[in-house]
Enzyme design. Sequence first.
Site, PDB file in Angstrom:
ATOM      1  N   LYS A  34      -0.575   6.415  -1.826  1.00  0.00           N
ATOM      2  CA  LYS A  34       0.639   5.667  -1.463  1.00  0.00           C
ATOM      3  C   LYS A  34       1.546   5.484  -2.674  1.00  0.00           C
ATOM      4  CE  LYS A  34       0.827   0.918  -1.110  1.00  0.00           C
ATOM      5  NZ  LYS A  34       2.024   0.471  -1.814  1.00  0.00           N
ATOM      6  N   CYS A  50       6.685 -12.823  -2.417  1.00  0.00           N
ATOM      7  CA  CYS A  50       5.896 -13.209  -3.578  1.00  0.00           C
ATOM      8  C   CYS A  50       4.432 -13.106  -3.228  1.00  0.00           C
ATOM      9  CB  CYS A  50       6.249 -14.614  -4.036  1.00  0.00           C
ATOM     10  SG  CYS A  50       6.026 -15.834  -2.742  1.00  0.00           S
ATOM     11  N   ARG A  85       7.395 -11.172  -8.774  1.00  0.00           N
ATOM     12  CA  ARG A  85       7.438  -9.743  -9.136  1.00  0.00           C
ATOM     13  C   ARG A  85       8.874  -9.404  -9.559  1.00  0.00           C
ATOM     14  NH1 ARG A  85       3.991  -6.314  -4.778  1.00  0.00           N
ATOM     15  NH2 ARG A  85       3.844  -4.857  -6.500  1.00  0.00           N
ATOM     16  N   ASP A 109      -5.043  -3.385  -8.319  1.00  0.00           N
ATOM     17  CA  ASP A 109      -5.176  -3.148  -6.876  1.00  0.00           C
ATOM     18  C   ASP A 109      -6.632  -3.078  -6.417  1.00  0.00           C
ATOM     19  OD1 ASP A 109      -2.500  -3.153  -6.557  1.00  0.00           O
ATOM     20  OD2 ASP A 109      -2.273  -1.020  -6.105  1.00  0.00           O
ATOM     21  N   ARG A 154       0.012  -0.590   5.785  1.00  0.00           N
ATOM     22  CA  ARG A 154       0.978  -0.132   4.778  1.00  0.00           C
ATOM     23  C   ARG A 154       0.320   0.851   3.811  1.00  0.00           C
ATOM     24  NH1 ARG A 154       2.385  -4.218   1.301  1.00  0.00           N
ATOM     25  NH2 ARG A 154       3.382  -2.489   0.276  1.00  0.00           N
TER      26      ARG A 154
HETATM   27  C1  UD1 Z   1       1.735  -2.751 -10.049  1.00  0.00           C
HETATM   28  C2  UD1 Z   1       0.575  -2.126 -10.786  1.00  0.00           C
HETATM   29  C3  UD1 Z   1       0.353  -0.771 -10.189  1.00  0.00           C
HETATM   30  C4  UD1 Z   1       0.130  -0.942  -8.694  1.00  0.00           C
HETATM   31  C5  UD1 Z   1       1.293  -1.682  -8.042  1.00  0.00           C
HETATM   32  C6  UD1 Z   1       1.089  -1.955  -6.571  1.00  0.00           C
HETATM   33  C7  UD1 Z   1      -0.007  -2.373 -13.137  1.00  0.00           C
HETATM   34  C8  UD1 Z   1       0.482  -2.328 -14.533  1.00  0.00           C
HETATM   35  N1  UD1 Z   1       0.898  -2.055 -12.199  1.00  0.00           N
HETATM   36  O1  UD1 Z   1       2.858  -1.938 -10.220  1.00  0.00           O
HETATM   37  O2  UD1 Z   1      -0.733  -0.143 -10.803  1.00  0.00           O
HETATM   38  O3  UD1 Z   1      -0.027   0.285  -8.108  1.00  0.00           O
HETATM   39  O4  UD1 Z   1       1.449  -2.916  -8.701  1.00  0.00           O
HETATM   40  O5  UD1 Z   1       0.305  -3.055  -6.331  1.00  0.00           O
HETATM   41  O6  UD1 Z   1      -1.154  -2.654 -12.899  1.00  0.00           O
HETATM   42  N2  UD1 Z   1       7.078  -7.163 -14.577  1.00  0.00           N
HETATM   43  C9  UD1 Z   1       8.108  -7.893 -15.128  1.00  0.00           C
HETATM   44  N3  UD1 Z   1       9.377  -7.382 -15.037  1.00  0.00           N
HETATM   45  C10 UD1 Z   1       9.656  -6.186 -14.436  1.00  0.00           C
HETATM   46  C11 UD1 Z   1       8.588  -5.471 -13.880  1.00  0.00           C
HETATM   47  C12 UD1 Z   1       7.312  -5.983 -13.959  1.00  0.00           C
HETATM   48  O7  UD1 Z   1       7.904  -8.956 -15.674  1.00  0.00           O
HETATM   49  O8  UD1 Z   1      10.814  -5.784 -14.394  1.00  0.00           O
HETATM   50  C13 UD1 Z   1       5.697  -7.706 -14.626  1.00  0.00           C
HETATM   51  C14 UD1 Z   1       5.203  -8.109 -13.231  1.00  0.00           C
HETATM   52  O9  UD1 Z   1       5.562  -9.409 -12.900  1.00  0.00           O
HETATM   53  C15 UD1 Z   1       3.712  -7.960 -13.364  1.00  0.00           C
HETATM   54  C16 UD1 Z   1       3.575  -6.786 -14.316  1.00  0.00           C
HETATM   55  O10 UD1 Z   1       4.805  -6.700 -15.035  1.00  0.00           O
HETATM   56  O11 UD1 Z   1       3.150  -9.084 -13.963  1.00  0.00           O
HETATM   57  C17 UD1 Z   1       3.230  -5.481 -13.601  1.00  0.00           C
HETATM   58  O12 UD1 Z   1       4.346  -4.992 -13.022  1.00  0.00           O
HETATM   59  P1  UD1 Z   1       4.582  -3.473 -12.603  1.00  0.00           P
HETATM   60  O13 UD1 Z   1       3.657  -2.527 -13.256  1.00  0.00           O
HETATM   61  O14 UD1 Z   1       6.035  -3.232 -12.691  1.00  0.00           O
HETATM   62  O15 UD1 Z   1       4.238  -3.634 -11.112  1.00  0.00           O
HETATM   63  P2  UD1 Z   1       4.316  -2.553 -10.082  1.00  0.00           P
HETATM   64  O16 UD1 Z   1       5.244  -1.459 -10.422  1.00  0.00           O
HETATM   65  O17 UD1 Z   1       4.491  -3.299  -8.811  1.00  0.00           O
END
Ligand code: UD1
Length: 417
Positions: free
Chosen positions: A22, A116, A121, A306, A398
């Site tokens: 996914k 949230c 996020r 995850d 999903r």
């Molecule tokens: C995250 C996971 C990814 C997983 C996905 C779906 C990590 C590093 N990333 O990716 O492996 O497949 O969830 O569940 O494990 N953050 C900020 N500002 C930003 C972006 C992120 O502060 O602009 C923080 C988030 O709040 C969080 C962390 O960084 O605490 C991880 O974020 P990110 O890797 O961007 O999350 P996803 O891309 O959703």
Amino acid sequence: MSEIVITGGNRLCGELSVQGAKNSVLPVLAATVLCNGECVIHNCPKLSDVDTSLKILSHLGCRCKNENGTVITDGTSACNYDIPDTLMREMRSSVVFLGAMIGRTGRAVISSPGGCELGPRPIDLHLSSLEKMGVTVCEEHGYLNCIAEDGLKGAEITLNFPSVGATENIILAAVTAEGDTVIHGAAKEPEISDLADFLNRAGARINGCGSDTVRIQGVKSLNGTEHTIIPDRIVAATYMACAAITGGELILKNAMPPHMASVLWLFKETGCRVNISGKSIKIKAPSRLCRVPTVRSLVYPGFPTDAGPIATALLSKADGTSVFVENIFENRFRYVDELKRFGAKIKTEGKIAVIEGVDRLSAADCKSTDLRGGAAIVIAALAAVGESRIGEIHHIERGYDDITGNLAALGAQVKKE
Ligand code: UD1
């Protein structure tokens, strides 16, 4: 509203082919917006998030169709630059269309991604990186209005956290930007390398994915191409846990063991026998799972956030007390209250869950709280004595392609009602 009904206790045994990832297919589909010509994407799992991505592609003006797991899209005539609020709300990860839309049209309008389910996020890293590339971001009335007045320009970007989504958005914006982009502190997840492989096949020039410095040389345009999505490492871990918690034995085909080192480590620590042969993983559960003193989620190649809910469900039936530490998201333990309904003994405080393994789980009626939390509940229900009913299964759908069919094929007593 559909429910998954599971009568637990059956040993899960057999063979299963792992679906496409996914977290790969969604950014790759977003990337097709940038391609002039037909893109043929194989191994696309049947998921509601894939359907939502196809709706977004159609809205943007791409031609697209899904033929039994092969998606064919053509972004040549993509000219729209907004994602309707209803589609944004269906899938938070539609934020990955941002870089692709700006790359294609110079503009993007999306509603601020709310929700949230795992705690805050934010997308500040995505936006500040795009600003470095010449994008002006204006936030008003719940919408983000992004515009690259003079086109996208390559830039040197340092991420203070290796965000997966931000790394993907920067790559998508940079591939057809003017000049070179360097990302320092980039995320190294295999799904990012898969996105880069797809884009490079379409004519992009991306180097260094899988390391923390990614270099992108902007090109004039991208063409159509063919690509096969990598196997889903989290789905593979989920089915391994289903077999392990029921004392079963499973052979996973079409897996990618090198992407799963930290997860395979966990299963070995619990006493499972794990054998790797090329793309196949064989797991055989011990008579009683062993506790694992501490598991910590970390960025790749560390233990994936995850897979945290999956590990917690598994360890709830281990012999002894284990600790899980969630380091990526602030509020990822909402599923724990549901696991407790099965008799699991778990205490959470802040980012820590203390899991005191029990001998027996008993059936419960519960709701999935989010995608992987839902998977954790399914794992517990498979081991619980009696009939469990799981609601809110749209979360599970999903990310899992035909989970009830797959579990039934492995011997579970399960149906969707
Ligand atoms: C995250 C996971 C990814 C997983 C996905 C779906 C990590 C590093 N990333 O990716 O492996 O497949 O969830 O569940 O494990 N953050 C900020 N500002 C930003 C972006 C992120 O502060 O602009 C923080 C988030 O709040 C969080 C962390 O960084 O605490 C991880 O974020 P990110 O890797 O961007 O999350 P996803 O891309 O959703």
